[in-house]
Motif scaffolding. Structure first.
Motif, short mmCIF file in Angstrom:
data_model
loop_
_atom_site.label_atom_id
_atom_site.label_comp_id
_atom_site.label_asym_id
_atom_site.label_seq_id
_atom_site.Cartn_x
_atom_site.Cartn_y
_atom_site.Cartn_z
N THR A 144 -5.42 2.56 16.34
CA THR A 144 -3.93 2.66 16.65
C THR A 144 -3.72 1.08 16.35
OG1 THR A 144 -4.51 1.19 18.62
CG2 THR A 144 -4.22 4.13 18.72
N THR A 145 -2.10 1.07 15.95
CA THR A 145 -2.32 -0.21 15.38
C THR A 145 -0.64 -0.40 15.72
OG1 THR A 145 -1.69 -1.40 13.23
CG2 THR A 145 -0.92 0.68 12.98
N PRO A 146 0.39 -1.99 16.14
CA PRO A 146 0.95 -2.23 16.33
C PRO A 146 2.38 -2.08 15.08
CG PRO A 146 -0.04 -4.33 16.44
CD PRO A 146 -1.21 -2.96 16.05
N LEU A 147 1.56 -1.81 13.62
CA LEU A 147 2.42 -1.85 12.30
C LEU A 147 3.56 -0.30 12.55
CD1 LEU A 147 -0.43 -3.21 10.23
CD2 LEU A 147 1.71 -5.00 11.89
N SER A 148 4.73 -0.47 11.80
CA SER A 148 5.25 0.42 11.73
C SER A 148 4.74 0.99 10.23
CB SER A 148 6.59 -0.13 11.47
OG SER A 148 6.64 -0.90 10.02
N GLN A 149 4.92 2.62 9.94
CA GLN A 149 4.93 2.74 8.82
C GLN A 149 4.44 2.13 7.16
OE1 GLN A 149 2.86 5.48 8.74
NE2 GLN A 149 2.70 4.95 6.29
N ARG A 150 6.03 1.24 7.77
CA ARG A 150 6.18 0.61 6.83
C ARG A 150 5.61 -0.93 5.95
NH1 ARG A 150 8.30 1.21 1.20
NH2 ARG A 150 9.96 1.72 1.68
N GLU A 151 4.89 -1.36 7.38
CA GLU A 151 4.47 -2.49 7.25
C GLU A 151 2.87 -1.92 7.30
OE1 GLU A 151 6.70 -5.43 10.32
OE2 GLU A 151 5.06 -4.13 11.30
N GLN A 152 2.51 -0.62 7.14
CA GLN A 152 1.40 -0.14 7.01
C GLN A 152 1.18 0.02 5.76
OE1 GLN A 152 -0.91 2.65 9.56
NE2 GLN A 152 0.31 2.99 11.05
N GLU A 153 2.14 0.39 4.58
CA GLU A 153 2.31 0.65 3.31
C GLU A 153 2.20 -0.54 2.84
OE1 GLU A 153 4.94 4.22 3.19
OE2 GLU A 153 6.00 2.64 2.95
N VAL A 154 2.79 -2.04 3.32
CA VAL A 154 2.98 -3.37 2.41
C VAL A 154 1.70 -3.56 3.03
CG1 VAL A 154 3.31 -5.95 2.57
CG2 VAL A 154 4.73 -4.27 3.24
N LEU A 155 1.05 -3.74 4.19
CA LEU A 155 -0.63 -4.21 3.56
C LEU A 155 -1.45 -3.83 2.74
CD1 LEU A 155 -2.22 -5.86 5.87
CD2 LEU A 155 -2.61 -3.57 7.19
N GLN A 156 -1.58 -1.78 2.50
CA GLN A 156 -2.28 -1.54 2.12
C GLN A 156 -2.22 -2.34 0.87
OE1 GLN A 156 -0.40 2.19 2.33
NE2 GLN A 156 -2.54 2.98 3.62
N TRP A 157 -1.28 -2.45 0.59
CA TRP A 157 -1.19 -3.06 -1.09
C TRP A 157 -0.95 -4.10 -1.28
CZ3 TRP A 157 -0.72 0.18 -5.86
CH2 TRP A 157 0.25 1.30 -5.68
N VAL A 158 -1.14 -5.10 0.02
CA VAL A 158 -1.46 -6.52 -0.14
C VAL A 158 -2.83 -6.62 0.10
CG1 VAL A 158 -2.08 -8.47 2.08
CG2 VAL A 158 0.79 -7.91 1.19
N TYR A 200 -8.28 -6.30 8.26
CA TYR A 200 -8.20 -5.55 9.46
C TYR A 200 -7.56 -4.25 8.55
CZ TYR A 200 -4.04 -3.62 13.17
OH TYR A 200 -3.95 -3.21 13.79
N ALA A 201 -7.16 -3.99 7.24
CA ALA A 201 -6.93 -3.18 6.66
C ALA A 201 -7.70 -2.56 6.78
CB ALA A 201 -6.02 -3.48 5.20
N TYR A 202 -8.94 -2.73 6.34
CA TYR A 202 -10.67 -1.73 6.06
C TYR A 202 -10.29 -1.42 7.51
CZ TYR A 202 -14.62 -0.39 5.05
OH TYR A 202 -16.19 0.38 5.83
N GLU A 203 -10.83 -2.57 8.34
CA GLU A 203 -10.93 -2.31 9.37
C GLU A 203 -10.42 -1.12 10.47
OE1 GLU A 203 -11.89 -5.49 12.24
OE2 GLU A 203 -13.00 -5.61 10.91
N GLN A 204 -8.58 -0.49 9.54
CA GLN A 204 -8.48 -0.20 10.91
C GLN A 204 -8.59 1.75 9.37
OE1 GLN A 204 -6.80 0.36 13.62
NE2 GLN A 204 -7.74 -1.55 13.47
N GLY A 205 -9.13 1.69 8.62
CA GLY A 205 -9.08 2.75 8.02
C GLY A 205 -7.79 2.75 7.15
N LEU A 206 -7.07 1.81 6.49
CA LEU A 206 -6.21 2.22 5.88
C LEU A 206 -6.80 2.03 4.25
CD1 LEU A 206 -3.67 -0.28 7.87
CD2 LEU A 206 -3.99 2.01 8.06
N ILE A 207 -7.47 1.32 3.73
CA ILE A 207 -7.85 1.33 2.45
C ILE A 207 -9.86 1.63 2.51
CG2 ILE A 207 -8.18 -1.31 2.90
CD1 ILE A 207 -7.06 -0.66 -0.05
N ARG A 208 -9.93 2.16 1.12
CA ARG A 208 -11.05 2.03 1.45
C ARG A 208 -11.27 1.28 -0.18
NH1 ARG A 208 -10.35 4.06 5.28
NH2 ARG A 208 -11.67 5.44 6.06
N PRO A 209 -12.69 0.84 -0.07
CA PRO A 209 -12.83 0.43 -1.38
C PRO A 209 -12.89 1.38 -2.59
CG PRO A 209 -14.49 -0.23 -0.18
CD PRO A 209 -13.68 0.70 0.53
#
Length: 218
Positions: A151-165, A207-216
């Motif tokens: 689970t994450t406290p981030l909104s959907q848009r914040e998750q999108e920004v984080l993925q690109w970061v 954080y993005a990797y550990e939350q499964g938001l991005i993969r190598p």
């Protein structure tokens, strides 16, 4: 006029400190308040001078820049630290970023490029390079597993920004990709860091990797 960013220069070579000082003091929005020859002196001068930004060499006697960065960031998390190095060796740079440094500058960069870099570092706007982002994700891939159903406290848009970061995109690139203003991207990043209690883009990438938001290689 805003107060200049107060800078502490840390390098074990006197001529290197002099060269960095000559580059930085040209600009009115930077003020060199002190110089240190090793990590121990850097910690002492940070206590005494309370700089806004530290330009930290990595390889030094007595105490290297990595250990000094860890100690300073634990004590003064708001002090920004930029590693100054002659090599872009990923291992050292990655370690310094994990210890809290905001980024790095190569000593062989043309002096005219330093101003934009340092202003960006001071304002938390410098992205990781694509190569460094890839290296970080590869390291996490070999030593960590993403959390299942995290689970994450981030909104959907914040998750999108984080993925690109996490992929190494700049604020400007993210604003174009998501069709929002660069100012909005900065606000999202500020909110993300506050929610997650994180300080830099390397920590956000982890954080993005550990939350499964991005993969190598994604």
């Amino acid at each position: 006029m805003n107060q200049p960013f107060r800078i502490l220069i840390v390098d074990d070579h006197a001529h290197a400190r002099e060269g960095i000082r000559e580059i930085v003091q040209v600009y009115d929005d930077f003020e060199v308040v002190g110089e240190a020859k090793d990590g121990k002196e850097a910690i002492q001068l940070t206590d005494e001078l309370m700089p806004d930004l530290i330009l930290m060499d990595i390889n030094m006697p007595e105490m290297d820049g990595l250990e000094a960065t860890r100690i300073i960031k634990n004590k003064y998390p708001y002090v920004k630290i930029v590693m100054i190095t002659v090599s872009d060796e990923v291992t050292d740079l990655f370690e310094s970023l994990k210890k809290g440094a905001q980024g790095y500058l190569l000593k062989n960069l043309h002096p005219s490029t330093w101003y934009d870099y340092l202003r960006a570092f001071a304002h938390d706007e410098v992205p990781m390079s694509k190569d460094l982002a890839t290296q970080i994700l590869q390291e996490f891939n070999t030593s960590n597993k993403p959390q299942a159903n995290a689970t994450t406290p981030l909104s959907q848009r914040e998750q999108e920004v984080l993925q690109w970061v996490a992929k190494g995109d700049s604020n400007k690139d993210i604003s174009i990709t998501l069709n929002i203003s660069e100012y909005t991207v900065k606000n999202h990043l500020k909110n993300i860091m506050q929610k997650l209690h994180l300080e830099n883009r390397v920590q956000l990438t982890r954080y993005a990797y550990e939350q499964g938001l991005i993969r190598p290689n994604k």
